[in-house]
Design a protein around this motif. Structure first.
Motif, mmCIF file in Angstrom:
data_model
loop_
_atom_site.group_PDB
_atom_site.id
_atom_site.type_symbol
_atom_site.label_atom_id
_atom_site.label_comp_id
_atom_site.label_asym_id
_atom_site.label_seq_id
_atom_site.Cartn_x
_atom_site.Cartn_y
_atom_site.Cartn_z
ATOM 1 N N ILE A 133 -32.788 -115.813 1.279
ATOM 2 C CA ILE A 133 -33.805 -114.915 1.836
ATOM 3 C C ILE A 133 -33.325 -114.315 3.153
ATOM 4 C CG2 ILE A 133 -36.108 -114.850 2.867
ATOM 5 C CD1 ILE A 133 -36.925 -116.955 0.732
ATOM 6 N N ALA A 134 -32.764 -115.157 4.009
ATOM 7 C CA ALA A 134 -32.287 -114.669 5.307
ATOM 8 C C ALA A 134 -31.169 -113.649 5.145
ATOM 9 C CB ALA A 134 -31.804 -115.854 6.151
ATOM 10 N N VAL A 135 -30.264 -113.889 4.205
ATOM 11 C CA VAL A 135 -29.156 -112.958 3.979
ATOM 12 C C VAL A 135 -29.668 -111.638 3.411
ATOM 13 C CG1 VAL A 135 -27.079 -112.543 2.598
ATOM 14 C CG2 VAL A 135 -27.394 -114.736 3.746
ATOM 15 N N LEU A 136 -30.579 -111.702 2.442
ATOM 16 C CA LEU A 136 -31.070 -110.477 1.815
ATOM 17 C C LEU A 136 -31.899 -109.633 2.766
ATOM 18 C CD1 LEU A 136 -31.997 -111.569 -1.814
ATOM 19 C CD2 LEU A 136 -29.858 -110.656 -0.920
ATOM 20 N N ASP A 137 -32.550 -110.262 3.732
ATOM 21 C CA ASP A 137 -33.303 -109.486 4.721
ATOM 22 C C ASP A 137 -32.381 -108.650 5.605
ATOM 23 O OD1 ASP A 137 -35.944 -109.997 4.074
ATOM 24 O OD2 ASP A 137 -36.018 -111.859 5.223
ATOM 25 N N ARG A 138 -31.088 -109.009 5.643
ATOM 26 C CA ARG A 138 -30.111 -108.232 6.427
ATOM 27 C C ARG A 138 -29.236 -107.342 5.543
ATOM 28 N NH1 ARG A 138 -29.300 -113.532 8.386
ATOM 29 N NH2 ARG A 138 -27.258 -113.604 7.363
ATOM 30 N N GLN A 139 -29.299 -107.554 4.244
ATOM 31 C CA GLN A 139 -28.428 -106.836 3.317
ATOM 32 C C GLN A 139 -28.905 -105.395 3.114
ATOM 33 O OE1 GLN A 139 -25.577 -107.693 1.343
ATOM 34 N NE2 GLN A 139 -25.686 -105.547 0.753
ATOM 35 N N LYS A 140 -27.999 -104.443 3.197
ATOM 36 C CA LYS A 140 -28.329 -103.047 2.911
ATOM 37 C C LYS A 140 -28.429 -102.832 1.399
ATOM 38 C CE LYS A 140 -26.109 -101.108 7.025
ATOM 39 N NZ LYS A 140 -25.071 -100.156 7.530
ATOM 40 N N GLY A 141 -29.268 -101.909 1.023
ATOM 41 C CA GLY A 141 -29.385 -101.556 -0.385
ATOM 42 C C GLY A 141 -28.122 -100.900 -0.903
ATOM 43 N N LEU A 142 -27.880 -101.061 -2.183
ATOM 44 C CA LEU A 142 -26.684 -100.516 -2.820
ATOM 45 C C LEU A 142 -27.062 -99.678 -4.036
ATOM 46 C CD1 LEU A 142 -24.434 -103.722 -2.801
ATOM 47 C CD2 LEU A 142 -24.231 -101.743 -1.285
ATOM 48 N N PRO A 143 -26.188 -98.743 -4.425
ATOM 49 C CA PRO A 143 -26.451 -97.974 -5.641
ATOM 50 C C PRO A 143 -26.479 -98.889 -6.861
ATOM 51 C CG PRO A 143 -24.707 -96.969 -4.331
ATOM 52 C CD PRO A 143 -24.953 -98.325 -3.750
ATOM 53 N N PRO A 144 -27.133 -98.464 -7.929
ATOM 54 C CA PRO A 144 -27.166 -99.282 -9.135
ATOM 55 C C PRO A 144 -25.804 -99.348 -9.798
ATOM 56 C CG PRO A 144 -28.111 -97.128 -9.569
ATOM 57 C CD PRO A 144 -27.882 -97.205 -8.084
ATOM 58 N N VAL A 145 -25.552 -100.435 -10.490
ATOM 59 C CA VAL A 145 -24.365 -100.492 -11.345
ATOM 60 C C VAL A 145 -24.725 -99.834 -12.669
ATOM 61 C CG1 VAL A 145 -23.368 -102.556 -10.282
ATOM 62 C CG2 VAL A 145 -24.980 -102.805 -12.174
ATOM 63 N N GLN A 146 -23.754 -99.155 -13.244
ATOM 64 C CA GLN A 146 -23.964 -98.473 -14.513
ATOM 65 C C GLN A 146 -23.451 -99.323 -15.664
ATOM 66 O OE1 GLN A 146 -22.739 -94.291 -14.493
ATOM 67 N NE2 GLN A 146 -22.556 -94.392 -12.270
ATOM 68 N N SER A 147 -24.124 -99.223 -16.772
ATOM 69 C CA SER A 147 -23.729 -99.984 -17.952
ATOM 70 C C SER A 147 -22.371 -99.516 -18.466
ATOM 71 C CB SER A 147 -24.781 -99.822 -19.049
ATOM 72 O OG SER A 147 -24.418 -100.534 -20.206
ATOM 73 N N ALA A 148 -21.499 -100.468 -18.748
ATOM 74 C CA ALA A 148 -20.140 -100.174 -19.219
ATOM 75 C C ALA A 148 -19.888 -100.915 -20.529
ATOM 76 C CB ALA A 148 -19.112 -100.579 -18.174
ATOM 77 N N PRO A 149 -19.871 -100.198 -21.668
ATOM 78 C CA PRO A 149 -19.707 -100.868 -22.965
ATOM 79 C C PRO A 149 -18.451 -101.714 -23.085
ATOM 80 C CG PRO A 149 -20.490 -98.623 -23.281
ATOM 81 C CD PRO A 149 -20.157 -98.756 -21.823
ATOM 82 N N LEU A 150 -17.328 -101.251 -22.513
ATOM 83 C CA LEU A 150 -16.106 -102.039 -22.641
ATOM 84 C C LEU A 150 -16.249 -103.369 -21.904
ATOM 85 C CD1 LEU A 150 -12.461 -100.825 -22.576
ATOM 86 C CD2 LEU A 150 -13.109 -102.796 -21.179
ATOM 87 N N LEU A 151 -16.851 -103.351 -20.723
ATOM 88 C CA LEU A 151 -17.058 -104.591 -19.978
ATOM 89 C C LEU A 151 -18.053 -105.494 -20.703
ATOM 90 C CD1 LEU A 151 -17.173 -103.245 -16.299
ATOM 91 C CD2 LEU A 151 -15.234 -104.269 -17.519
ATOM 92 N N ALA A 152 -19.039 -104.906 -21.346
ATOM 93 C CA ALA A 152 -19.981 -105.706 -22.132
ATOM 94 C C ALA A 152 -19.282 -106.363 -23.311
ATOM 95 C CB ALA A 152 -21.138 -104.831 -22.613
ATOM 96 N N ALA A 153 -18.352 -105.631 -23.925
ATOM 97 C CA ALA A 153 -17.599 -106.208 -25.047
ATOM 98 C C ALA A 153 -16.759 -107.386 -24.581
ATOM 99 C CB ALA A 153 -16.712 -105.137 -25.672
ATOM 100 N N SER A 154 -16.141 -107.255 -23.426
ATOM 101 C CA SER A 154 -15.355 -108.349 -22.865
ATOM 102 C C SER A 154 -16.226 -109.559 -22.568
ATOM 103 C CB SER A 154 -14.651 -107.878 -21.587
ATOM 104 O OG SER A 154 -14.036 -108.950 -20.919
ATOM 105 N N ALA A 155 -17.396 -109.312 -21.964
ATOM 106 C CA ALA A 155 -18.328 -110.399 -21.691
ATOM 107 C C ALA A 155 -18.777 -111.065 -22.988
ATOM 108 C CB ALA A 155 -19.530 -109.867 -20.914
ATOM 109 N N GLY A 156 -19.013 -110.253 -24.018
ATOM 110 C CA GLY A 156 -19.422 -110.788 -25.309
ATOM 111 C C GLY A 156 -18.369 -111.658 -25.951
ATOM 112 N N ASP A 157 -17.106 -111.360 -25.682
ATOM 113 C CA ASP A 157 -16.030 -112.195 -26.234
ATOM 114 C C ASP A 157 -16.128 -113.619 -25.699
ATOM 115 O OD1 ASP A 157 -15.036 -110.056 -27.666
ATOM 116 O OD2 ASP A 157 -13.516 -109.531 -26.155
ATOM 117 N N LEU A 158 -16.491 -113.775 -24.409
ATOM 118 C CA LEU A 158 -16.614 -115.118 -23.851
ATOM 119 C C LEU A 158 -17.869 -115.805 -24.373
ATOM 120 C CD1 LEU A 158 -15.407 -117.220 -21.964
ATOM 121 C CD2 LEU A 158 -16.803 -116.277 -20.114
#
Length: 216
Positions: free
Chosen positions: A82-107
């Motif tokens: 909580i303390a860290v997130l109260d200081r953390q700046k917002g970031l852009p969203p990550v975009q869905s990447a099918p190739l990375l999803a396929a790699s994750a699915g392999d594991l």
């Protein structure tokens, strides 16, 4: 770390096509939860304050859940997040990447019958799996074992109970990592697991700096 749940594990690799099947609603919910936490860390910290109320010493008692979940650090890890997130700046969203999803699915497929960690039975690392899918370069991977729901996948990784360097949280809040692939499935020991592979580029490669070319 939860007893009976391995919790979250992460490893980052600096090394250096097939598409994944369609995302499931659960996997989309995981990515949505990740992007909500990145976009407004302070608001996410308020959610963690509500989660904190489920603790009784080191046990988490979710409403409607039959058994308690044991943590290593109790509310201390939540308070630190909580303390860290109260200081953390917002970031852009990550975009869905099918190739990375396929790699994750392999594991996910490799560990369905049991096993944990970032290496499959054949010893392949996250970067190895991405390269087999036609990518490579820069890959970060986080894993949650036994999440209660999609929101709990991200909560595990951000609170990072029992992980001294909070490496999973650091990965999720890395401004360089702008693409992600999520894969979730059954696990023989922990019931469920979710793998998130993240990259600077959608194929896990490292883009050339602007104004420069890698061609020779």
């Amino acid at each position: 770390m939860r007893r009976g749940l391995l919790g979250a594990m992460a490893l980052i690799y600096f090394l250096g096509s097939s598409c994944a099947s369609a995302e499931t609603p659960f996997e989309r919910a995981v990515l949505s939860a990740l992007n909500a936490a990145r976009a407004d860390p302070a608001a996410y910290a308020r959610r963690l304050e509500q989660y904190r109320g489920y603790f009784h010493a080191n046990l988490v008692r979710y409403p409607g859940l039959e058994s308690d979940l044991e943590t290593e650090e109790g509310v201390a890890a939540v308070d630190e997040a909580i303390a860290v997130l109260d200081r953390q700046k917002g970031l852009p969203p990550v975009q869905s990447a099918p190739l990375l999803a396929a790699s994750a699915g392999d594991l996910v497929a490799a560990q369905a019958a049991g096993g944990t960690g970032h290496q499959g039975e054949d010893g392949a690392s996250p970067a190895d799996r991405v390269r087999r899918r036609g990518g490579g370069g820069f890959v970060a991977e986080v894993i949650a074992y036994g999440p209660v729901d999609a929101a709990d996948v991200i909560r595990q990784l951000i609170v990072d109970d029992g992980v001294s360097d909070r490496g999973h949280r650091n990965i999720l809040y890395s401004p360089e990592l702008r693409f992600a692939g999520v894969a979730c499935g059954p696990h023989a020991e922990y019931r469920t697991m979710c793998v998130i592979d993240l990259g600077v580029a959608p194929d896990g490669g490292y883009p050339a700096p602007r104004g420069r070319s890698l061609a020779r």
